[in-house]
Design a protein around this motif. Structure first.
Motif, PDB file in Angstrom:
ATOM      1  N   SER A   1       0.854  -1.200   0.000  1.00  0.00           N
ATOM      2  CA  SER A   1       0.000   0.000   0.000  1.00  0.00           C
ATOM      3  C   SER A   1       0.881   1.237   0.000  1.00  0.00           C
ATOM      4  O   SER A   1       2.071   1.171   0.350  1.00  0.00           O
ATOM      5  N   GLY A   2       0.286   2.346  -0.367  1.00  0.00           N
ATOM      6  CA  GLY A   2       1.035   3.600  -0.409  1.00  0.00           C
ATOM      7  C   GLY A   2       1.615   3.959   0.944  1.00  0.00           C
ATOM      8  O   GLY A   2       2.785   4.320   1.062  1.00  0.00           O
TER       9      GLY A   2
ATOM     10  N   VAL B   1       5.571   4.560   2.133  1.00  0.00           N
ATOM     11  CA  VAL B   1       6.103   5.737   2.830  1.00  0.00           C
ATOM     12  C   VAL B   1       6.863   5.303   4.086  1.00  0.00           C
ATOM     13  O   VAL B   1       7.963   5.793   4.369  1.00  0.00           O
TER      14      VAL B   1
ATOM     15  N   GLU C   1       5.102  15.949  -1.542  1.00  0.00           N
ATOM     16  CA  GLU C   1       4.314  15.546  -2.714  1.00  0.00           C
ATOM     17  C   GLU C   1       4.656  16.543  -3.820  1.00  0.00           C
ATOM     18  O   GLU C   1       4.389  17.737  -3.664  1.00  0.00           O
TER      19      GLU C   1
ATOM     20  N   ALA D   1       0.106   9.783  -5.367  1.00  0.00           N
ATOM     21  CA  ALA D   1      -1.065  10.369  -6.030  1.00  0.00           C
ATOM     22  C   ALA D   1      -0.714  10.940  -7.410  1.00  0.00           C
ATOM     23  O   ALA D   1      -1.452  10.766  -8.376  1.00  0.00           O
TER      24      ALA D   1
HETATM   25  N1  PMP Z   1       0.749   9.516  -0.035  1.00  0.00           N
HETATM   26  C1  PMP Z   1      -0.117  10.224  -0.786  1.00  0.00           C
HETATM   27  C2  PMP Z   1       0.362  11.477  -1.444  1.00  0.00           C
HETATM   28  C3  PMP Z   1      -1.433   9.803  -0.949  1.00  0.00           C
HETATM   29  O1  PMP Z   1      -2.289  10.524  -1.666  1.00  0.00           O
HETATM   30  C4  PMP Z   1      -1.829   8.582  -0.333  1.00  0.00           C
HETATM   31  C5  PMP Z   1      -3.236   8.031  -0.488  1.00  0.00           C
HETATM   32  N2  PMP Z   1      -4.263   8.903  -0.426  1.00  0.00           N
HETATM   33  C6  PMP Z   1      -0.896   7.874   0.441  1.00  0.00           C
HETATM   34  C7  PMP Z   1       0.380   8.366   0.557  1.00  0.00           C
HETATM   35  C8  PMP Z   1      -1.284   6.600   1.122  1.00  0.00           C
HETATM   36  O2  PMP Z   1      -1.532   5.599   0.220  1.00  0.00           O
HETATM   37  P1  PMP Z   1      -2.488   4.361   0.596  1.00  0.00           P
HETATM   38  O3  PMP Z   1      -3.863   4.926   0.771  1.00  0.00           O
HETATM   39  O4  PMP Z   1      -2.359   3.428  -0.556  1.00  0.00           O
HETATM   40  O5  PMP Z   1      -1.958   3.787   1.871  1.00  0.00           O
END
Ligand code: PMP
Length: 426
Positions: free
Chosen positions: A107-108, A112, A206, A243
């Motif tokens: 997952s994102g 991170v 970002e 994103a």
């Molecule tokens: N970083 C950014 C810039 C995001 O927009 C998001 C998700 N909205 C995330 C991290 C987290 O990703 P995830 O929802 O897949 O955990």
């Protein structure tokens, strides 16, 4: 009990209570850029499943990749084993980013976490004890604890968890809009880095668009300067492209606007065309070499579903689709349509400002109390968006039809107008 009753009674939805405090709509199926509800109603998808479904749903090439892979190998642990799809994907990511080493996770937010851990390891490998991160005001990097700790501290998530979150350093967000050269925020960045560089492992941001923290588009000049200053002070630059990546700003990665390479990049969302839960951390050779050749030697992270073959194969198909289609032209057309249609929102009383870039269009209201009302109006009129706070926005699949995109923006504007009429009645 039908399935919706089970959902209501037992299933958590994002950022919600149980039972949910906001309306939850039952979806039966999706196709291209349409969402079909249980009652047969069709909605045009103005959200592309939170920036992920960049090619639309049910794409034959993506379906085929997934179906083919499921018979070969749905999953295999990645500890001590490797497979072809993850190598193919890693090579594609390296070629696209110009970076060197890939960590495939699920997952994102996890990507991170891995990026933050990697930055600390890198500094440790250099014999430095740098445990702080620099992040931007309005930042959003995910919902796990490490990721939350580098989100804007004024965000309610911070205050709830108090001292459980580690404390980091925040700098003024780049000024809104391409028209500003960001000189004030750059001056502040320089001051902070000068003062705190001995404790900061990395600067995470970002690039070009701060998403969930306000849909704020900013000048690439800031990014260019951030790169320069991070190199000067030996602070790693982490570009969170979860994103913005895979074309949302009109470039494959938003870092390309400033022609810079970060030391670490995180990607997710559009990586698999929205099909599977997969994200990646990608680093420069310098970062991976330094850690691997040091006494620390290893990156201590290893999720069960790391490099899942189904996700890898659909990600490969999604990247191939970007390679083989004129996505840039499509996103350029989307940008033009957003620019034209958003113009009609500018003069409305409730509207503070409008902005757009690539496949992203945003209306910022003066007040934050209309989100549900606006969503209800849009759904009634066959459009799916999910406003939050003051922000009424749409991020669309690159395959959306022109008339559908125009309808999305028109409906967003009509929804705002309908509120104005209500207010005038009172
Ligand atoms: N970083 C950014 C810039 C995001 O927009 C998001 C998700 N909205 C995330 C991290 C987290 O990703 P995830 O929802 O897949 O955990």
């Amino acid at each position: 009990m039908n399935w919706l009753d089970i959902d209501k009674a037992h299933v958590w939805h994002p950022y919600n209570a149980l039972p949910s405090k906001t309306k939850i709509l039952p979806v039966k199926s999706t196709n291209k850029t349409s969402i079909f509800l249980e009652d047969g109603k069709e909605l045009i998808d103005g959200m592309s499943s939170w920036w992920s479904a960049i090619h639309g749903y049910n794409h034959p090439k993506l379906n085929e990749a997934l179906k083919k892979q499921v018979d070969i190998m749905p999953h295999i642990m990645f500890g001590g084993l490797a497979h072809e799809q993850s190598s193919i994907l890693s090579k594609k990511l390296i070629d696209l980013t110009g970076l060197n080493s890939v960590f495939l996770c699920d997952s994102g937010s996890v990507s991170v976490e891995v990026a933050l851990k990697t930055a600390i390891l890198y500094q440790k490998a250099k014999g430095l004890k740098k445990y702080k991160f620099l992040a931007l005001e309005n930042a959003y990097h995910g919902d796990t604890l490490g990721a939350m700790s580098v989100c804007d501290p004024n965000n309610s998530m911070h205050s709830i968890y108090g001292t459980y979150l580690s404390e980091h350093i925040f700098t003024k967000a780049p000024e809104l809009g391409f028209q500003s050269d960001c000189s004030d925020s750059i001056i502040e960045l320089e001051k902070i880095l000068k003062k705190h560089n001995e404790e900061i492992a990395a600067f995470i941001l970002e690039p070009i668009v701060q998403g969930a923290g306000g849909m704020r588009i900013y000048n690439p000049n800031y990014l260019k300067k951030a790169r320069e200053l991070c190199s000067k002070y030996d602070i790693l630059l982490i570009a969170d492209e979860i994103a913005t990546g895979f074309g949302h700003t009109g470039r494959m990665f938003a870092c390309e606007w400033a022609e810079i390479k970060p030391d670490i990049m995180t990607v997710g969302k559009g990586l698999t065309g929205g099909y599977m839960t997969m994200a990646a951390m990608i680093t420069s050779k310098n970062v991976s070499d330094l850690i691997s050749n040091s006494d620390i030697g290893v990156l201590m992270h290893g999720p069960t579903f790391m490099a899942n073959p189904l996700a890898c194969s659909v990600a490969n198909a999604s990247i191939d689709l970007l390679r083989d289609t004129s996505w840039q032209e499509n996103v350029k057309n989307i940008e033009t349509i957003f620019t034209q249609e958003l113009e009609f929102a500018k003069e409305l009383n409730l509207v503070k400002s409008v902005r757009n870039i690539g496949a992203i269009g945003v209306i910022e209201l003066k007040d934050d109390c209309y989100a549900q009302e606006i969503q209800d109006y849009c759904v009634k009129n066959a459009v799916w968006i999910r406003p939050f706070g003051k922000l009424i926005y749409s991020i669309v699949a690159y395959t959306i039809k022109e008339e559908d995109l125009r309808k999305i923006v028109k409906t967003m504007i009509d929804a705002i107008k309908s509120i104005k009429i209500e207010n005038e009645k009172k």
